[in-house]
Scaffold this motif. Sequence first.
Motif, PDB file in Angstrom:
ATOM      1  N   GLU A  98      -5.359  -8.667  -9.386  1.00 39.71           N
ATOM      2  CA  GLU A  98      -4.097  -8.888  -9.619  1.00 39.71           C
ATOM      3  C   GLU A  98      -3.528  -9.183 -11.044  1.00 39.71           C
ATOM      4  O   GLU A  98      -2.575  -8.412 -11.621  1.00 39.71           O
ATOM      5  CB  GLU A  98      -3.332  -9.631  -8.661  1.00 39.71           C
TER       6      GLU A  98
ATOM      7  N   ASP B  58      -4.220  -5.922 -13.127  1.00 37.17           N
ATOM      8  CA  ASP B  58      -3.139  -4.790 -12.654  1.00 37.17           C
ATOM      9  C   ASP B  58      -1.848  -5.285 -13.442  1.00 37.17           C
ATOM     10  O   ASP B  58      -1.299  -4.198 -13.955  1.00 37.17           O
ATOM     11  CB  ASP B  58      -3.126  -4.913 -11.197  1.00 37.17           C
ATOM     12  N   ARG B  59      -1.555  -6.506 -13.376  1.00 37.61           N
ATOM     13  CA  ARG B  59      -0.124  -6.709 -14.052  1.00 37.61           C
ATOM     14  C   ARG B  59       0.017  -6.978 -15.400  1.00 37.61           C
ATOM     15  O   ARG B  59       0.787  -6.398 -15.976  1.00 37.61           O
ATOM     16  CB  ARG B  59       0.465  -8.157 -13.643  1.00 37.61           C
TER      17      ARG B  59
ATOM     18  N   ALA C 151      -2.120  -4.680 -17.091  1.00 38.61           N
ATOM     19  CA  ALA C 151      -1.883  -3.213 -17.481  1.00 38.61           C
ATOM     20  C   ALA C 151      -0.727  -2.826 -17.163  1.00 38.61           C
ATOM     21  O   ALA C 151      -0.099  -1.750 -17.945  1.00 38.61           O
ATOM     22  CB  ALA C 151      -2.910  -2.447 -16.748  1.00 38.61           C
ATOM     23  N   ALA C 152       0.143  -3.326 -16.109  1.00 42.49           N
ATOM     24  CA  ALA C 152       1.528  -2.940 -16.128  1.00 42.49           C
ATOM     25  C   ALA C 152       2.653  -3.364 -17.143  1.00 42.49           C
ATOM     26  O   ALA C 152       3.723  -3.222 -17.006  1.00 42.49           O
ATOM     27  CB  ALA C 152       1.948  -3.402 -14.660  1.00 42.49           C
ATOM     28  N   GLY C 153       2.070  -4.140 -17.996  1.00 40.25           N
ATOM     29  CA  GLY C 153       2.910  -4.800 -19.270  1.00 40.25           C
ATOM     30  C   GLY C 153       3.599  -6.068 -18.908  1.00 40.25           C
ATOM     31  O   GLY C 153       4.263  -6.591 -19.805  1.00 40.25           O
ATOM     32  N   GLU C 154       3.141  -6.574 -18.026  1.00 40.09           N
ATOM     33  CA  GLU C 154       3.747  -8.357 -17.650  1.00 40.09           C
ATOM     34  C   GLU C 154       2.991  -9.052 -18.586  1.00 40.09           C
ATOM     35  O   GLU C 154       1.805  -9.291 -18.724  1.00 40.09           O
ATOM     36  CB  GLU C 154       3.093  -8.690 -16.249  1.00 40.09           C
TER      37      GLU C 154
ATOM     38  N   ASP D 284      -0.801 -10.337 -19.266  1.00 42.50           N
ATOM     39  CA  ASP D 284      -1.535  -9.837 -20.362  1.00 42.50           C
ATOM     40  C   ASP D 284      -2.111 -11.070 -21.204  1.00 42.50           C
ATOM     41  O   ASP D 284      -3.336 -10.921 -21.612  1.00 42.50           O
ATOM     42  CB  ASP D 284      -0.290  -9.116 -21.094  1.00 42.50           C
TER      43      ASP D 284
ATOM     44  N   ARG E 253     -10.267  -1.928 -17.702  1.00 38.84           N
ATOM     45  CA  ARG E 253      -9.166  -2.776 -18.149  1.00 38.84           C
ATOM     46  C   ARG E 253     -10.063  -4.028 -18.702  1.00 38.84           C
ATOM     47  O   ARG E 253      -9.386  -4.957 -19.440  1.00 38.84           O
ATOM     48  CB  ARG E 253      -8.353  -3.253 -17.118  1.00 38.84           C
TER      49      ARG E 253
END
Length: 310
Positions: free
Chosen positions: A211, A214-215, A217-220, A224, A262
């Motif tokens: 998770e 994923d987060r 990669a989503a820019g959080e 990151d 990732r």
Amino acid sequence: MTPGDEVVVALDVGGTGMKCALVRPDGATVHAERHATDAARGPEAVVGTILDVAEGLAGKARADGLSPVACGIAVPGVVDEARGVAVWSANVGFRDVPLRDLARERLGLPTALGHDVRVGGLAEARLGAGRDAGHVLFVAIGTGIAAAHVVDGSAAVGAHGAAGEIGHILVRPDGPPCGCGRPGCLEAVASASAIGRRYAELSGAPATAAEVADRAAAGEPLADRVWREAVEALADGLATGQALFDVATIVIGGGLAQAGPRLFDPLRTALRERLTFHREPRLVAAALGDEAGCLGAALLALDTLAKESR
Ligand SMILES: [Zn+2]
């Protein structure tokens, strides 16, 4: 009985489950089954289950017209392969269990005992993602981090059965405490569990390493940061590994490898930045999944058989 009928009884014993199989000498699995380890019952009960399951598999092989020629068992922790003793294991509770001799007596078959990650590395190096390289470092990243250094198809065991403990390379002297009792080990910073723990600590919300990936990669930004810190620490550990072993291929297995690009894209870059005169290894994902331990246990048993018949 033709050589095509020969199979190895193979067991990969983990803290929660046992992966068990009948494996042909070419690495093909002809039968697979899984059993619960249920380590809370204590080491004697676990050993009882291992022997029962192994005997059952040998019986199944014979009933199917196959010929069991050897038995290979992989366990976690510290394993003395030469004496066939499970020296110490935190998650299965073994303390000096002579598992090889116990299995040999029960099955009447030549038996080899190996370390789960070392035999996993053996399988990846000979049958999986490292099969074109003579020098392979297999690194399993999950709850912990451990490695196997495989040269020409044979994994280094160490003088005390504890080679490959790359997870306990010191990477962050001021870092979080490690299960081994010292702060700042690689696995305390960059294992899948450590990544989840770090994110929870900073965000106040629980998350798995997947998770966090994923987060990120989503820019959080927080995810990151946690992901990047883990990748940097991993690169430090792998650079040390490469300085020691100069391998052609590093194979990453375990749960964290499932993050795919990732993980591999930033890790490759971070590793490259750390290497000076050392040659850059190929960095690839494991190919055999959670079957690697069972296949490797079978390979180790066949190696032992070949040595004994020489
Ligand atoms: Zn440690």
